[in-house]
Scaffold this motif. Sequence first.
Motif, PDB file in Angstrom:
ATOM      1  N   ILE A 302       4.372  12.019 -17.028  1.00  0.00           N
ATOM      2  CA  ILE A 302       4.956  11.694 -18.339  1.00  0.00           C
ATOM      3  C   ILE A 302       6.371  12.245 -18.491  1.00  0.00           C
ATOM      4  O   ILE A 302       7.275  11.548 -18.960  1.00  0.00           O
ATOM      5  N   LEU A 303       6.567  13.505 -18.105  1.00  0.00           N
ATOM      6  CA  LEU A 303       7.847  14.171 -18.339  1.00  0.00           C
ATOM      7  C   LEU A 303       8.759  14.181 -17.120  1.00  0.00           C
ATOM      8  O   LEU A 303       9.943  14.511 -17.233  1.00  0.00           O
ATOM      9  N   GLY A 304       8.201  13.863 -15.949  1.00  0.00           N
ATOM     10  CA  GLY A 304       9.011  13.873 -14.733  1.00  0.00           C
ATOM     11  C   GLY A 304       9.353  15.254 -14.233  1.00  0.00           C
ATOM     12  O   GLY A 304      10.301  15.428 -13.469  1.00  0.00           O
ATOM     13  N   ILE A 305       8.566  16.269 -14.624  1.00  0.00           N
ATOM     14  CA  ILE A 305       8.851  17.643 -14.198  1.00  0.00           C
ATOM     15  C   ILE A 305       8.146  17.943 -12.883  1.00  0.00           C
ATOM     16  O   ILE A 305       7.112  17.366 -12.567  1.00  0.00           O
ATOM     17  N   ASN A 306       8.711  18.844 -12.107  1.00  0.00           N
ATOM     18  CA  ASN A 306       8.049  19.318 -10.903  1.00  0.00           C
ATOM     19  C   ASN A 306       7.079  20.428 -11.277  1.00  0.00           C
ATOM     20  O   ASN A 306       7.489  21.425 -11.882  1.00  0.00           O
ATOM     21  N   PRO A 307       5.803  20.283 -10.939  1.00  0.00           N
ATOM     22  CA  PRO A 307       4.831  21.331 -11.289  1.00  0.00           C
ATOM     23  C   PRO A 307       5.190  22.657 -10.640  1.00  0.00           C
ATOM     24  O   PRO A 307       5.688  22.694  -9.513  1.00  0.00           O
ATOM     25  N   PRO A 308       4.944  23.770 -11.336  1.00  0.00           N
ATOM     26  CA  PRO A 308       5.195  25.089 -10.738  1.00  0.00           C
ATOM     27  C   PRO A 308       4.131  25.406  -9.701  1.00  0.00           C
ATOM     28  O   PRO A 308       3.130  24.702  -9.578  1.00  0.00           O
ATOM     29  N   LYS A 309       4.351  26.473  -8.947  1.00  0.00           N
ATOM     30  CA  LYS A 309       3.360  26.909  -7.957  1.00  0.00           C
ATOM     31  C   LYS A 309       2.215  27.680  -8.611  1.00  0.00           C
ATOM     32  O   LYS A 309       1.129  27.791  -8.031  1.00  0.00           O
ATOM     33  N   ALA A 310       2.471  28.219  -9.800  1.00  0.00           N
ATOM     34  CA  ALA A 310       1.449  29.035 -10.461  1.00  0.00           C
ATOM     35  C   ALA A 310       1.716  29.089 -11.967  1.00  0.00           C
ATOM     36  O   ALA A 310       2.782  28.678 -12.434  1.00  0.00           O
ATOM     37  N   THR A 311       0.756  29.639 -12.694  1.00  0.00           N
ATOM     38  CA  THR A 311       0.702  29.760 -14.159  1.00  0.00           C
ATOM     39  C   THR A 311       0.401  28.393 -14.786  1.00  0.00           C
ATOM     40  O   THR A 311       0.379  27.374 -14.099  1.00  0.00           O
ATOM     41  N   PHE A 312       0.208  28.386 -16.099  1.00  0.00           N
ATOM     42  CA  PHE A 312      -0.018  27.115 -16.797  1.00  0.00           C
ATOM     43  C   PHE A 312       1.110  26.826 -17.788  1.00  0.00           C
ATOM     44  O   PHE A 312       0.912  26.190 -18.819  1.00  0.00           O
ATOM     45  N   TYR A 313       2.330  27.271 -17.451  1.00  0.00           N
ATOM     46  CA  TYR A 313       3.471  27.090 -18.337  1.00  0.00           C
ATOM     47  C   TYR A 313       4.493  26.094 -17.793  1.00  0.00           C
ATOM     48  O   TYR A 313       4.768  26.055 -16.588  1.00  0.00           O
ATOM     49  N   ILE A 314       5.074  25.340 -18.706  1.00  0.00           N
ATOM     50  CA  ILE A 314       6.289  24.577 -18.440  1.00  0.00           C
ATOM     51  C   ILE A 314       7.436  25.340 -19.095  1.00  0.00           C
ATOM     52  O   ILE A 314       7.369  25.681 -20.282  1.00  0.00           O
ATOM     53  N   TRP A 315       8.467  25.640 -18.312  1.00  0.00           N
ATOM     54  CA  TRP A 315       9.668  26.304 -18.826  1.00  0.00           C
ATOM     55  C   TRP A 315      10.717  25.204 -18.926  1.00  0.00           C
ATOM     56  O   TRP A 315      11.415  24.896 -17.979  1.00  0.00           O
ATOM     57  N   LEU A 316      10.753  24.572 -20.112  1.00  0.00           N
ATOM     58  CA  LEU A 316      11.517  23.335 -20.298  1.00  0.00           C
ATOM     59  C   LEU A 316      12.929  23.624 -20.785  1.00  0.00           C
ATOM     60  O   LEU A 316      13.120  24.285 -21.810  1.00  0.00           O
ATOM     61  N   LYS A 317      13.894  23.102 -20.064  1.00  0.00           N
ATOM     62  CA  LYS A 317      15.296  23.296 -20.430  1.00  0.00           C
ATOM     63  C   LYS A 317      15.683  22.315 -21.535  1.00  0.00           C
ATOM     64  O   LYS A 317      15.427  21.105 -21.433  1.00  0.00           O
ATOM     65  N   VAL A 318      16.312  22.842 -22.595  1.00  0.00           N
ATOM     66  CA  VAL A 318      16.740  22.029 -23.735  1.00  0.00           C
ATOM     67  C   VAL A 318      18.133  22.495 -24.153  1.00  0.00           C
ATOM     68  O   VAL A 318      18.636  23.519 -23.691  1.00  0.00           O
ATOM     69  N   ASP A 319      18.753  21.760 -25.051  1.00  0.00           N
ATOM     70  CA  ASP A 319      20.108  22.132 -25.481  1.00  0.00           C
ATOM     71  C   ASP A 319      20.104  23.353 -26.406  1.00  0.00           C
ATOM     72  O   ASP A 319      20.811  24.324 -26.176  1.00  0.00           O
ATOM     73  N   ASP A 320      19.330  23.281 -27.464  1.00  0.00           N
ATOM     74  CA  ASP A 320      19.255  24.353 -28.468  1.00  0.00           C
ATOM     75  C   ASP A 320      17.784  24.585 -28.753  1.00  0.00           C
ATOM     76  O   ASP A 320      17.147  23.785 -29.447  1.00  0.00           O
ATOM     77  N   GLU A 321      17.218  25.658 -28.205  1.00  0.00           N
ATOM     78  CA  GLU A 321      15.767  25.855 -28.266  1.00  0.00           C
ATOM     79  C   GLU A 321      15.245  26.032 -29.686  1.00  0.00           C
ATOM     80  O   GLU A 321      14.124  25.621 -30.001  1.00  0.00           O
ATOM     81  N   LEU A 367       1.637  15.427 -24.665  1.00  0.00           N
ATOM     82  CA  LEU A 367       2.833  15.294 -23.833  1.00  0.00           C
ATOM     83  C   LEU A 367       3.486  13.930 -24.008  1.00  0.00           C
ATOM     84  O   LEU A 367       4.714  13.804 -23.878  1.00  0.00           O
ATOM     85  N   GLN A 368       2.711  12.911 -24.320  1.00  0.00           N
ATOM     86  CA  GLN A 368       3.313  11.603 -24.607  1.00  0.00           C
ATOM     87  C   GLN A 368       4.116  11.654 -25.901  1.00  0.00           C
ATOM     88  O   GLN A 368       5.199  11.072 -26.010  1.00  0.00           O
ATOM     89  N   ARG A 369       3.593  12.387 -26.874  1.00  0.00           N
ATOM     90  CA  ARG A 369       4.349  12.609 -28.109  1.00  0.00           C
ATOM     91  C   ARG A 369       5.650  13.347 -27.825  1.00  0.00           C
ATOM     92  O   ARG A 369       6.707  13.023 -28.371  1.00  0.00           O
ATOM     93  N   LEU A 370       5.554  14.359 -26.969  1.00  0.00           N
ATOM     94  CA  LEU A 370       6.743  15.118 -26.587  1.00  0.00           C
ATOM     95  C   LEU A 370       7.756  14.227 -25.879  1.00  0.00           C
ATOM     96  O   LEU A 370       8.956  14.307 -26.140  1.00  0.00           O
ATOM     97  N   LYS A 371       7.269  13.357 -25.016  1.00  0.00           N
ATOM     98  CA  LYS A 371       8.158  12.429 -24.291  1.00  0.00           C
ATOM     99  C   LYS A 371       8.851  11.482 -25.264  1.00  0.00           C
ATOM    100  O   LYS A 371      10.063  11.225 -25.146  1.00  0.00           O
ATOM    101  N   ASP A 372       8.123  10.979 -26.227  1.00  0.00           N
ATOM    102  CA  ASP A 372       8.709  10.094 -27.241  1.00  0.00           C
ATOM    103  C   ASP A 372       9.803  10.815 -28.005  1.00  0.00           C
ATOM    104  O   ASP A 372      10.853  10.226 -28.318  1.00  0.00           O
ATOM    105  N   PHE A 373       9.571  12.084 -28.291  1.00  0.00           N
ATOM    106  CA  PHE A 373      10.584  12.878 -28.988  1.00  0.00           C
ATOM    107  C   PHE A 373      11.826  13.046 -28.117  1.00  0.00           C
ATOM    108  O   PHE A 373      12.964  12.896 -28.581  1.00  0.00           O
ATOM    109  N   LEU A 374      11.617  13.381 -26.843  1.00  0.00           N
ATOM    110  CA  LEU A 374      12.740  13.567 -25.920  1.00  0.00           C
ATOM    111  C   LEU A 374      13.542  12.281 -25.740  1.00  0.00           C
ATOM    112  O   LEU A 374      14.780  12.304 -25.634  1.00  0.00           O
TER     113      LEU A 374
END
Length: 376
Positions: A302-321, A367-374
């Motif tokens: 959905i988001l096109g992110i590369n999965p991390p090797k560990a943890t269950f977090y996405i550390w998503l880069k944005v303009d103004d968090e 995540l689809q909602r998040l993608k629509d927002f992005l």
Amino acid sequence: MNFEIYPFEKLNELLEGITPNNEYELSSLTIGEPQFETPQFIQDELKATTLLLKKYPASAGIPELKESMINFVFKRFNVSLNNEQIIPTFGTREVLFNFPQFALFDKKNPIMAFTNPFYQIYEGAAIASRAEVIHINLDESNNFKANLSDEELRKCDLVVLNYPNNPTSAVMSIDELAIWVKKALEFDFILINDECYSEIFFDEAIKPPSLLEASVKAGNSEFKNVLVMNSISKRSSAPGLRSGFIAGDETILKEYMKYRTYVGCASPVPLQKAAAVAWNDEKHVEGFRQIYKQNFEIAKEILGINPPKATFYIWLKVDDELQFTKDLYKEKSIKVLPGSFLGRENAGQGYVRIALVENAKKTKEVLQRLKDFLDG
């Protein structure tokens, strides 16, 4: 003591007065708490041992719990520990907070370093210890991997690493950790790795290493100056069991055990019994790993992110968090955690942390909602 308010309180303040979009169910992707049932066999052991509530729990932990933890370390990391090299704890939050106070008590002007951004208990421990802080800043330029100069390391009394890392999901190799072990010996500081996410990984061929493994590789098989902490919370979806441990340097742990008898944070015996069966079992952990792996496959799709090797977090880069967090909450009824709430000195700015701790169906919808927002 002047403690900072917790990130989740800051989030509540940030979102105060904002009405989320009622077209959607409110979804919180903020807290690292698995949203799955604790496995039945763990619950059954807890229920079967409630008669033991009549007993005071020993600070050192019941023998079968300590044995199960030693077995876990050996099976997972191929590291053999004796009984004096490990102490069961009431989760890891309490030990992360009180161990620095113990370790730094006799230092006139203690200095503590820890990764930044961070789990806020590290900062709280430094404040309670009256320690000067050196931040180990993690960013894209260093691939979110910890590094300090020799000049800084010479000053340190205690260093806390956190790999696999919360919030960035970065992993350090055994060779990279071994360098830290050698520095801890060279400059004589206590080195801790908070390994609470060590079991949330997605490739059996590339399991996150332990600092204990790195210590052995560095020729420090007695773990001098080296300690690790780990917990059952993420591994077994059982944060309520409050089962963790601290392991490593036997000399340090002998004195710390004396300290713990005064702290009064021993886990009730039924919780210890239930934790013992959980630490001894790997099958249920593999099941949870598959759920998180599927969630990241959904995130990649959905988001096109590369999965991390560990943890269950996405550390998503944005303009103004901060603005991103407010707008996402208002438009899509989704809560995320601004990265700047997890760091100091601008660490975490331009990122949000997203916890994928729900089932696949809910994860896909949110995540689809998040993608629509992005895309909007």
